[in-house]
Write a protein that holds these residues in place. Structure first.
Motif: not given
Ligand code: GLN
Length: 295
Positions: A191-192, A194
């Motif tokens: 889970n990098p 992103y």
């Molecule tokens: N899912 C998270 C968010 O949008 C981001 C996590 C991530 O960048 N790995 O809050």
């Protein structure tokens, strides 16, 4: 003036802008009660809140009203049925990420997986993915070796202490993605960061470490690096699984195909959003053979 009863304290917190659930969880925390004791709280609606507890409650409510995640304030977060200690050094584990854990566990049970697979969590943060997998293997009587990587020594401290608390055996490595990782894995899950660096959503996440969230102009810088490096650390037939943003599934599938992954596909999260994409690494042998011209 401090509120006199539990019910009045909750109402005062809501007046500060807190959601009722958050206010209840903070009050339980102040009262040293477990998070599942909300029924107890309601049954004690008219109990008087001691002066010092009222003051602590108010200061926690002010932190929450300023946008600090509840998990940092109470110091823990549930993920995959386990309690993880978290603080501002790590991203708060999200329920979305359970999709990635479930997919990994599914692959580990698929025909062709060895009895003792090697699993890698890239960018482990609090250790949530690696420890959820290690815990599930232990609970189901399976063997396997779980390795967890993070570039941040701070986050590895948090992850290591979670491993100790949960009495789970995970090998931790400080590395920028796969740079310092040796050996081969059957599943690499990550889970990098992103989120696109100019995404307005980042503002709402200001309390969490930016390095765990943002990743270049299109949010895909780290995913591209991982997809490029992963084949060097995967057994033939091993899988790379990546969590990504709600609108990145197609782009991630394309870049996995470009790197030579097969069976490229996506999985949806609890909200029905394509949240993870992954593919199978056929192995260099297969690629070389495939590239040879007939005869
Ligand atoms: N899912 C998270 C968010 O949008 C981001 C996590 C991530 O960048 N790995 O809050």
């Amino acid at each position: 003036m401090n509120p006199a009863t539990f019910a009045q304290a909750i109402a005062a917190a809501q007046a500060l802008g807190l959601e009722r659930l958050d206010a209840q969880l903070l009050l339980l925390h102040v009262l040293d009660q477990p998070a599942h004791a909300r029924a107890w709280l309601l049954a004690h609606d008219t109990d008087a809140l001691a002066e010092d507890a009222a003051q602590r409650f108010q200061s926690l409510c002010l932190r929450r009203a300023a946008g600090e995640p509840l998990a940092y304030i109470v110091g823990s977060k549930e993920f995959f049925g386990l309690t993880f200690r978290v603080d501002a050094r790590v991203l708060v584990p999200r329920p979305d990420t359970e999709t990635l854990v479930n997919w990994t566990l599914e692959l580990l049970q698929a025909p062709g997986m060895p009895a003792q697979p090697d699993i890698l969590d890239l960018g482990t943060g609090s250790g949530a993915i690696a420890l959820a997998i290690a815990h599930s293997l232990r609970e189901t009587g399976h063997q396997g070796h779980v390795t967890a990587v993070d570039v941040s020594a701070d986050s590895l401290d948090v992850a290591r202490s979670n491993a100790t608390r949960l009495t789970l055996d995970v090998n931790f490595i400080e590395s920028h993605w796969l740079e310092k990782v040796s050996g081969y894995f059957h599943v690499i899950a990550s889970n990098p960061p992103y989120i696109a660096s100019a995404d307005p959503h980042l503002e709402a996440l200001a309390h969490e470490p930016l390095g765990a969230l943002a990743s270049g102009p299109d949010g895909l810088d780290d995913i591209r690096q991982i997809a490029r490096q992963a084949p060097g650390s995967l057994h033939p037939g091993g899988w790379l699984l990546l969590e990504h943003g709600y609108d990145q599934a197609e782009a991630v599938r394309k870049l996995l195909l470009r790197e030579g992954f097969l069976q490229v596909q996506s999985r949806r999260d609890l909200a029905g959003i394509e949240r993870c994409s992954g593919g199978l690494w056929p192995g260099e042998q297969r690629i070389r053979t495939g590239n040879q011209t007939a005869g």
